[in-house]
Design a protein around this motif. Structure first.
Motif, PDB file in Angstrom:
ATOM      1  N   ALA A 150      24.144  24.961  -3.047  1.00  0.00           N
ATOM      2  CA  ALA A 150      25.126  24.090  -2.390  1.00  0.00           C
ATOM      3  C   ALA A 150      24.605  23.623  -1.034  1.00  0.00           C
ATOM      4  N   ARG A 151      23.943  24.503  -0.300  1.00  0.00           N
ATOM      5  CA  ARG A 151      23.415  24.122   1.016  1.00  0.00           C
ATOM      6  C   ARG A 151      22.280  23.107   0.901  1.00  0.00           C
ATOM      7  N   THR A 152      21.394  23.304  -0.063  1.00  0.00           N
ATOM      8  CA  THR A 152      20.311  22.330  -0.227  1.00  0.00           C
ATOM      9  C   THR A 152      20.844  20.994  -0.740  1.00  0.00           C
ATOM     10  N   THR A 153      21.918  21.040  -1.499  1.00  0.00           N
ATOM     11  CA  THR A 153      22.547  19.803  -1.947  1.00  0.00           C
ATOM     12  C   THR A 153      23.120  19.032  -0.762  1.00  0.00           C
ATOM     13  N   LEU A 154      23.741  19.749   0.156  1.00  0.00           N
ATOM     14  CA  LEU A 154      24.277  19.118   1.370  1.00  0.00           C
ATOM     15  C   LEU A 154      23.159  18.464   2.173  1.00  0.00           C
ATOM     16  N   LEU A 155      22.053  19.169   2.336  1.00  0.00           N
ATOM     17  CA  LEU A 155      20.933  18.618   3.094  1.00  0.00           C
ATOM     18  C   LEU A 155      20.336  17.408   2.384  1.00  0.00           C
ATOM     19  N   GLY A 156      20.160  17.510   1.068  1.00  0.00           N
ATOM     20  CA  GLY A 156      19.610  16.387   0.312  1.00  0.00           C
ATOM     21  C   GLY A 156      20.491  15.160   0.375  1.00  0.00           C
ATOM     22  N   GLY A 157      21.816  15.358   0.285  1.00  0.00           N
ATOM     23  CA  GLY A 157      22.737  14.233   0.383  1.00  0.00           C
ATOM     24  C   GLY A 157      22.701  13.586   1.752  1.00  0.00           C
ATOM     25  N   ALA A 158      22.550  14.413   2.805  1.00  0.00           N
ATOM     26  CA  ALA A 158      22.480  13.872   4.164  1.00  0.00           C
ATOM     27  C   ALA A 158      21.229  13.020   4.359  1.00  0.00           C
ATOM     28  N   LEU A 159      20.139  13.372   3.673  1.00  0.00           N
ATOM     29  CA  LEU A 159      18.909  12.585   3.760  1.00  0.00           C
ATOM     30  C   LEU A 159      18.973  11.330   2.889  1.00  0.00           C
ATOM     31  N   GLN A 160      19.635  11.450   1.742  1.00  0.00           N
ATOM     32  CA  GLN A 160      19.604  10.376   0.746  1.00  0.00           C
ATOM     33  C   GLN A 160      20.222   9.078   1.240  1.00  0.00           C
ATOM     34  N   VAL A 161      21.416   9.147   1.774  1.00  0.00           N
ATOM     35  CA  VAL A 161      22.161   7.923   2.088  1.00  0.00           C
ATOM     36  C   VAL A 161      21.453   7.053   3.125  1.00  0.00           C
ATOM     37  N   PRO A 162      21.065   7.577   4.299  1.00  0.00           N
ATOM     38  CA  PRO A 162      20.395   6.687   5.262  1.00  0.00           C
ATOM     39  C   PRO A 162      19.041   6.186   4.764  1.00  0.00           C
ATOM     40  N   LEU A 163      18.318   7.001   3.990  1.00  0.00           N
ATOM     41  CA  LEU A 163      17.007   6.569   3.510  1.00  0.00           C
ATOM     42  C   LEU A 163      17.129   5.512   2.418  1.00  0.00           C
ATOM     43  N   VAL A 164      18.152   5.613   1.568  1.00  0.00           N
ATOM     44  CA  VAL A 164      18.380   4.554   0.576  1.00  0.00           C
ATOM     45  C   VAL A 164      18.708   3.245   1.282  1.00  0.00           C
ATOM     46  N   PHE A 165      19.545   3.329   2.302  1.00  0.00           N
ATOM     47  CA  PHE A 165      19.910   2.118   3.052  1.00  0.00           C
ATOM     48  C   PHE A 165      18.681   1.495   3.714  1.00  0.00           C
ATOM     49  N   ALA A 166      17.934   2.300   4.447  1.00  0.00           N
ATOM     50  CA  ALA A 166      16.765   1.776   5.155  1.00  0.00           C
ATOM     51  C   ALA A 166      15.714   1.264   4.173  1.00  0.00           C
ATOM     52  N   GLY A 167      15.498   2.020   3.104  1.00  0.00           N
ATOM     53  CA  GLY A 167      14.493   1.619   2.125  1.00  0.00           C
ATOM     54  C   GLY A 167      14.856   0.336   1.409  1.00  0.00           C
ATOM     55  N   ALA A 168      16.126   0.223   0.974  1.00  0.00           N
ATOM     56  CA  ALA A 168      16.556  -0.988   0.277  1.00  0.00           C
ATOM     57  C   ALA A 168      16.518  -2.201   1.200  1.00  0.00           C
ATOM     58  N   TRP A 169      16.885  -1.994   2.441  1.00  0.00           N
ATOM     59  CA  TRP A 169      16.912  -3.096   3.413  1.00  0.00           C
ATOM     60  C   TRP A 169      15.510  -3.600   3.728  1.00  0.00           C
ATOM     61  N   LEU A 170      14.563  -2.664   3.888  1.00  0.00           N
ATOM     62  CA  LEU A 170      13.215  -3.042   4.308  1.00  0.00           C
ATOM     63  C   LEU A 170      12.275  -3.348   3.146  1.00  0.00           C
ATOM     64  N   LEU A 171      12.411  -2.605   2.039  1.00  0.00           N
ATOM     65  CA  LEU A 171      11.421  -2.686   0.965  1.00  0.00           C
ATOM     66  C   LEU A 171      12.009  -3.038  -0.399  1.00  0.00           C
ATOM     67  N   GLY A 172      13.311  -3.254  -0.480  1.00  0.00           N
ATOM     68  CA  GLY A 172      13.917  -3.613  -1.762  1.00  0.00           C
ATOM     69  C   GLY A 172      14.065  -2.424  -2.692  1.00  0.00           C
ATOM     70  N   PRO A 173      14.060  -2.630  -4.030  1.00  0.00           N
ATOM     71  CA  PRO A 173      14.261  -1.536  -4.987  1.00  0.00           C
ATOM     72  C   PRO A 173      13.274  -0.385  -4.807  1.00  0.00           C
ATOM     73  N   THR A 174      12.016  -0.695  -4.511  1.00  0.00           N
ATOM     74  CA  THR A 174      11.019   0.369  -4.311  1.00  0.00           C
ATOM     75  C   THR A 174      11.408   1.256  -3.145  1.00  0.00           C
ATOM     76  N   GLY A 175      11.847   0.657  -2.046  1.00  0.00           N
ATOM     77  CA  GLY A 175      12.250   1.439  -0.882  1.00  0.00           C
ATOM     78  C   GLY A 175      13.477   2.281  -1.141  1.00  0.00           C
ATOM     79  N   ALA A 176      14.408   1.755  -1.935  1.00  0.00           N
ATOM     80  CA  ALA A 176      15.621   2.521  -2.231  1.00  0.00           C
ATOM     81  C   ALA A 176      15.294   3.831  -2.934  1.00  0.00           C
ATOM     82  N   LEU A 177      14.259   3.834  -3.768  1.00  0.00           N
ATOM     83  CA  LEU A 177      13.888   5.043  -4.507  1.00  0.00           C
ATOM     84  C   LEU A 177      13.434   6.165  -3.576  1.00  0.00           C
TER      85      LEU A 177
END
Length: 500
Positions: A150-177
């Motif tokens: 549960a703790r690692t899931t919390l950490l992973g979720g905290a990383l996922q959302v901002p990185l998907v946003f930044a990646g999709a904005w800057l690099l498109g579908p590849t960045g979102a991954l």
């Protein structure tokens, strides 16, 4: 294992699931808003490829560890030898598939361009992150370390959302991954802590019974991930367009919020049902089975049916007006997703009994029916045909699993309680439909959801869907984890819903 312990483990997994689903759903919205139907469809397709490759690579080893890591009792360190042996085989298969994806990326670079090659290279990294996440999670849950996951899931979720946003904005579908890679890394990196350098890999650590169980589960999982989970993408891409994949992925995203809750609870079910089998306590096993089904149905049915009713207002509000063509298919998917989620419970009890061959037969039957139905319905009805095919398959799978659980484990579905819950959820959906019919947009949702919730609670009380014993178990299990100020309110609510 007592019912309260089963519910406690399930609640920990449920908390982790809500964290994961919130992050995943937010990421889907971000991808849809920034990339549109075609771009978000490309991301969804890459996720399917990565998870399918991971299922191919794991060879059923995570399920072996989930079921046996806590039950190896020859000595205190026997489970360490089991993990070490499983890891050795796992690394070989993961390396082979990883090299294959790398070669495909190189071929893409040679015949197309660097952008497409980078997309597949990042998909390969996503495969590695997800594969090691699954293996590590199986060891942790097999050792009853649900709090750690549960703790690692919390950490992973905290990383996922901002990185998907930044990646999709800057690099498109590849960045979102890249954000999805980060989601799985925290638990994947925990794997090193489960490996004892002093433990030695040994063929004897994996017994023939374990290997047989793992083989059947592996075949079953392959069918699930390759055929039953997202094979609609292949048919939609072949008969329609990549944009249709984006539409269908949006509908699945909403339905998946419900289904994934049960998929994440399933490890706790397997571990605890296995313990009940080992003790030979059939009465406790059947009581747990029926209570879990009734409890889960109470949660899932109103969300499933009520969500389908408000879909015309909900989906465009979340994903944007560009996704409005997905509304009919999304409503169909959500209306039937409760059956997909409920199927996890008979699946768990059959799996815990060691009858993996039975699960494989059910999966083969469902997979064959899926391909036939999609071949007929997608060319004829397009996006809605794919949704109808899935609705038919989840119904078939639930019926088959319930029947097999009765035939081989001798536990019966609480049919009367399920029928009453369906009635209560139907009344909930009917009340919600009034708000959608009269109003539009956000005001429709703000009136429909409370109306449905109030109607559902009244239906629960008058149909007596919750017993006083259920209320006592829930308060004993979860009451201590609630904020102190909310406990009296929750207690009074349960007293209202479950009158003595």
């Amino acid at each position: 294992m007592p019912v309260s312990n089963l519910l406690k483990s399930s609640l920990i997994s449920l908390a982790a699931t809500f964290i994961s689903l919130a992050a995943g759903f937010a990421s889907s919205i971000i991808a849809a808003r920034l990339l549109g139907p075609a771009g978000s469809g490309k991301v969804a397709y890459a996720l399917w490829v990565a998870t399918s490759a991971a299922a191919l690579a794991d060879m059923g080893l995570p399920q072996i560890l989930l079921r046996n890591a806590s039950g190896v009792t020859d000595n205190g360190n026997a489970w360490k030898a089991l993990v070490r042996t499983a890891l050795h085989s796992f690394l070989i298969s993961v390396s082979m598939i990883g090299v294959a994806i790398l070669l495909f990326a190189a071929i893409t670079y040679a015949h197309r361009d660097a952008s497409h090659a980078w997309f597949w290279l990042i998909t390969g990294l996503l495969f590695l992150s997800y594969a090691f996440h699954v293996f590590s999670t199986a060891v942790a849950r097999g050792r009853n370390r649900f709090g750690q996951t549960a703790r690692t899931t919390l950490l992973g979720g905290a990383l996922q959302v901002p990185l998907v946003f930044a990646g999709a904005w800057l690099l498109g579908p590849t960045g979102a991954l890249i954000g999805y890679i980060a989601r799985y890394l925290p638990q994947a990196l925990k794997l090193r802590g489960y490996i004892d350098p002093a433990a030695r890999s040994s063929r004897e650590a994996l017994s023939p019974e374990m290997l047989r169980y793992g083989r059947y589960i592996w075949f079953s999982d392959l069918i699930e991930i390759l055929v039953l989970s997202r094979i609609e993408f292949l048919f939609l891409g072949a008969f329609l367009s990549p944009t249709s994949i984006g539409y269908f992925a949006a509908g699945l995203g909403l339905a998946g919020l419900i289904e994934q809750i049960m998929l994440q609870i399933s490890p706790a079910l397997v571990v605890n049902f296995t313990a009940a089998h080992a003790k030979g306590d059939r009465q406790s096993l059947e009581a747990s089975y029926r209570r879990v089904i009734r409890t889960v149905a109470l949660i899932m049915l109103p969300i499933s049916m009520g969500g389908a009713i408000i879909m015309p207002e909900l989906l465009p509000l979340i994903f944007g007006d560009a996704f409005e063509p997905a509304v009919p298919a999304a409503a169909t998917l959500l209306a039937f997703v409760w059956l997909a989620g409920m199927s996890v419970i008979p699946w768990g009890i059959i799996s815990a009994s060691g009858r993996s061959a039975t699960l494989l037969r059910v999966q083969i039957t469902s997979a064959a029916a899926t391909i036939v139905l999609l071949s007929i319905l997608v060319p004829s009805f397009g996006l809605e045909g794919a949704a109808l095919a899935r609705a038919a398959i989840v119904t078939l799978t639930f019926v088959l699993l319930g029947w097999m659980a009765w035939k081989y484990v001798r536990v019966a579905l609480p049919v009367t309680a399920l029928a009453k819950t369906v009635l209560a959820a139907t009344l909930c959906a009917g009340a919600a439909s009034l708000g959608v019919y009269i109003l539009d947009g956000l005001p429709a949702l703000l009136s429909a959801i409370p109306a449905g919730a109030i109607t559902y609670m009244l239906a629960i009380r008058f149909l007596r869907l919750i017993t006083p014993e259920d209320a006592q178990i829930l308060m004993a299990t979860a009451g201590g984890k609630l904020p102190r100020a909310s406990r009296p309110f929750v207690g009074r609510l349960l007293d209202f819903l479950a009158p003595g």
